[in-house]
Each structure stands twice: as C-alpha cells, then as structure tokens.
Design an enzyme around this catalytic site. Structure first.
Site, PDB file in Angstrom:
ATOM      1  N   SER A 148      41.191  29.426  85.573  1.00  0.00           N
ATOM      2  CA  SER A 148      41.644  28.050  85.691  1.00  0.00           C
ATOM      3  C   SER A 148      40.404  27.157  85.614  1.00  0.00           C
ATOM      4  CB  SER A 148      42.426  27.907  86.996  1.00  0.00           C
ATOM      5  OG  SER A 148      42.900  26.611  87.153  1.00  0.00           O
TER       6      SER A 148
ATOM      7  N   HIS B  76      44.983  28.163  82.918  1.00  0.00           N
ATOM      8  CA  HIS B  76      45.580  26.855  83.211  1.00  0.00           C
ATOM      9  C   HIS B  76      44.818  25.790  82.444  1.00  0.00           C
ATOM     10  CE1 HIS B  76      46.703  28.565  87.421  1.00  0.00           C
ATOM     11  NE2 HIS B  76      47.493  29.010  86.471  1.00  0.00           N
TER      12      HIS B  76
ATOM     13  N   ASP C 155      46.625  31.314  92.093  1.00  0.00           N
ATOM     14  CA  ASP C 155      47.458  31.965  91.082  1.00  0.00           C
ATOM     15  C   ASP C 155      46.697  33.150  90.495  1.00  0.00           C
ATOM     16  OD1 ASP C 155      49.434  32.534  89.254  1.00  0.00           O
ATOM     17  OD2 ASP C 155      48.797  31.014  87.815  1.00  0.00           O
TER      18      ASP C 155
END
Lengths: 188, 277
Positions: A12, A39, A132
């Site tokens: 991310s 992401h 995540d």
C-alpha cells in the site's frame, strides 16, 4: 526449475517504488505469474499500470474477469475490484464489499492464491499504512505458502509488514534489495 | 476471527446438489472463490459451524433459503459507477438511441438500484426520459425493495456527486434527492417509467426486445459456460444495432455467443447486436 508456481505481492502506501524496483530487476522470462495487489488512491485509476511498466521487462496487465493465468505475466488488481485466483488457472474479479476498507483487498488475493497454489506460492508483503493482507498472508501460510515481509525498519510505512509479521511466522524478513535478489533466485 | 475453518469442498458440493434438486437454483456455475466467501459469511451470520448444518437447515425451510439466496446474490454498486462509461454512454450511445421512436432499456441485475437512478438521471438530462421505458430486474427481492424506495445512505453522496460530475453531469446533483436523517431519498418521479421485477437471469424465460441491456459486474460471479448462456439469452431479445453493456473489467470475447455482437466500444465494454440469427 523452481518449485514455485506463483508470486503474490501486496503493498500500500510506500510500496509503489518498491514494486517498480522488483519488476525492473526481473528477467522477461520469469517462470511464474506475478499477482500484484496494491492499494492506490481511488481517484488514480489510470496511468498506474503505465508507470509500473516503464522499467519492467515483464508485461503487466490489469486482468479481465476469467482471464487465463500465464507464467511471466504480472497481473495488477484493477482499481475498485477484488482480484481472486480461481482453481482452473483463471482470475476472477469481484465488486463485493470492501474488506478492511479496501478494494482490491490484499487479504482476498493472498487467501485465494494460497488456496489454489498451496506450497507452490511465495507471498511478499511490502510497505503500507493499514493491516490489509496480514490475514490473507496467515491463511496462505497455513496452506503452505512461503512468506516474506519487507523489513519494517526499512519500510516507508511499517504498519502492513508489521501486521503480517504479527499475524504469522514469516519465512524471511528482508530489506528490499534482498527481496529482489530472493525473487531472482526463484527464477533459477 | 473472520473464519477459522476452510470451506469443505465435499460439503459444499452436497449443498449445491441439494439446492439444485430442491429449489432449482444452480450454484454450481458460480465462480468458486466468491461463492465460498459468501457462504462463509452466511455461516457466520446464521451462527452455524459447518456447511452441512446450513444445508440441513435450508433444506426444510424455504424462508431461510430465500434469505440465503439473497445473501449469495447480493451485489454492491454505486451511482454512476465507472463514470467515464456513463460519459461515453451519454455522448455516443444516447445519440443512437435518440433516433428511435421509443427506447427500451433493461437493467438485468439492478441490485439496490443505483444504476437505474443513474440511468434515469442521465436520460432526463438528455431529454430522452419521456420516450424511455426501463425494466429493472434482480433475483433478489430485498434489493428490489430498496431500489423501489430510492433510498441510499447519505454518506455515499459525496462519491456519487464526484462520479456524476465525471460522467458529464452539469446539473446540481443534490436536486435529485432530499436528505432526511442518514439517508438520501431520490425523487421518485425519476422512476415513473421503471418496472421492477424479480427475475432469474439463468432460469428466467425469454424477455421482450430491448434497445439497451445493462449487465454490469454480474457475469464475474459466474463461470464461462453460464456467462455464455446468459449472453446468448440477451442476443435473442435484441434486434440488430441494439446495445449491450457489461462491466468495465468483464469481457464476452471468450463466449461463443459473442458472435452475436460487434464491439461498439472496447474501452467501455459496449457491444452492438449484429445481424447473426
């Protein structure tokens, strides 16, 4: 010939230059598919793939639903879709609700890849600002996957590798240069 | 923990078989990863520890089966999802539709209705609403009720507004709804030409003719043979030059029935019915 059949990379915030570095380091004939679940900001829907591609010898695609998986191709989870790995060598996409506020969800890509590839999978968790991926990493490890986290000391944002390390026992915790070297060893 | 067990494939097959025999609904054609995930969620929701227990429960309880089916088939969406697709629709497809004496549109999996309201707004802004008839269907009764009510969470309106503007909308978006409490209530005059109906895309009988069919982010839940079957069904209720839209990451090119369509826009996944019979 590598025993591994799939490389899965999650990241991310702070992971973008790392992924560019990894892809740039790999040979064009890398012997397995690479799944990239990263992401990105919601408004950045185009240009991302192109930016990742500039230095990569490997072809990067945002897959269509039910696309057949081939070695030597990097599959980038499309913005606003979950990317799931299916039995039968295909990718399916989903617009299901977000998981941990994320779509694509790294958890889901890791979990489904782990389900399909078991101990033939290598998972790598890079820098990121949320948790995540940790749960998906844990599940793929339970199925036999080989797990690597970026050294949190080195990560721009350490939350994501930290979460993975806390969720399950990593096989290795490495700085990015060593991760590149490790992946290149897989190709041999 | 989200789930502490693996999906048991044998139990899953037994459930699929029971559902097919008892309720004539075929889960076998669903993409396995999504199906497994949804079933895990249902087990949690019903507080059951195995798929076998779930199968036993729904086998003798049609009401519970209905709830189960609604959970399996629920589809998330947003208003003007993929706004550039809507922009393309407004700029390139609407002018074609405008040539027709009347316009018939089918939202083949309308879910909670975001797409239908988006379409109604776009049609009104193009001055096409008066001659358009919309048909909105879904297999899931719960979502249809939501769609009819035109009620969406107010917190999603920022995102809807951004999508609307990117789609080429130039009006004041907030004029289309009234904020009350935590929800936005859409102007129901938008859907006065819409008929909502429960409809099973897979088992449902042949529909009438449509000039535009939307089937976005639905095929992704099905395997290829079923995708093929559905596209074939669409082909038989479209005349030459009628449009079919799939989701932005879906493609029909692997389907045999893709022969019925030419590509109108590759980027936006809009197909046009050709002459093939």
């Amino acid at each position: 010939m590598s025993k591994y059949k799939a490389l899965v990379i999650g990241g991310s915030a702070g992971s973008f230059p790392l992924v560019i570095q990894i892809l740039a380091s790999l040979p064009a004939n890398f012997p397995m598919p690479i799944f990239l679940c990263l992401h990105r900001l919601k408004h950045i829907r185009s240009g991302y793939l192109e930016a990742l591609s500039i230095k990569s010898k490997i072809t990067i695609v945002e897959p269509q639903d039910k696309q057949t998986i081939k070695p030597g191709i990097a599959y980038l989870a499309p913005s606003n879709y979950h990317m799931l790995i299916e039995l039968g060598n295909t990718i399916s996409l989903s617009t299901d609700e977000m998981v941990k506020y994320s779509r694509p969800s790294i958890d889901l890509t890791f979990e489904t890849a782990g389900y399909v590839y078991k101990d033939k999978m290598v998972g790598i968790m890079l820098s990121g600002a949320n948790t995540d991926g940790a749960e998906g990493m844990r599940k793929s490890i339970e199925r036999g996957a080989y797990a690597v986290a970026q050294n949190p000391e080195e990560a721009t944002i350490r939350t994501m590798p930290d979460a993975a390390i806390n969720a399950a026992k990593m096989d290795q915790i490495l700085p990015i240069d060593a991760i590149c070297k490790f992946i290149n060893e897989l190709a041999k | 923990m989200e789930d502490t067990f693996e999906i048991d494939i044998l139990e899953l097959s037994a459930l699929v078989k029971m559902v097919r025999e008892k309720y004539h609904f075929d889960l076998k054609e669903y993409a396995l990863s999504s199906l497994s995930r949804r079933i895990k969620r249902i087990l949690e929701m019903f507080n059951l520890s195995s798929i076998k227990l779930l199968a036993n429960k729904i086998e003798n309880d049609p009401v519970l089966f209905e709830k189960f089916l609604n959970e399996i088939t629920v589809n998330t969406t947003e208003m003007f999802r993929d706004p550039l697709v809507w922009k393309h629709l407004r700029e390139n497809v609407f002018p074609e539709l405008a040539k027709l004496p009347e316009i018939r549109i089918w939202h083949s999996a309308c879910s909670t209705g975001e797409e239908v309201y988006s379409m109604a707004i776009a049609l009104r802004e193009a001055g096409l609403d008066k001659k358009a008839t919309l048909f909105a269907s879904d297999i899931n009764n719960d979502v249809i009720a939501n769609a009819k009510a035109g009620k969406f969470p107010l917190r999603t309106m920022d995102h809807s507004l951004a999508n609307y503007q990117k789609s080429g909308g130039t009006k004041k978006f907030a004029d289309y709804y009234t904020a009350k409490g935590i929800d936005a209530y859409f102007d129901l005059s938008l859907i006065q030409n819409v008929t909502f109906k429960k409809f099973d895309l897979i088992l449902g009988r042949q529909m009438e003719q449509f000039d535009l069919i939307l089937c976005r982010n639905v095929l992704i839940y099905f395997n290829l043979p079923l995708q093929d079957q559905i596209i074939e069904k669409f082909a038989h209720c479209q005349n030459e030059n009628a449009f079919l839209m799939t989701g932005a990451r879906e493609t029909i090119i692997w389907c045999k029935s893709a022969d019925y369509y030419d590509v109108f826009s590759q980027d936006f996944k809009i197909f046009q019915r050709n002459q093939k019979q």
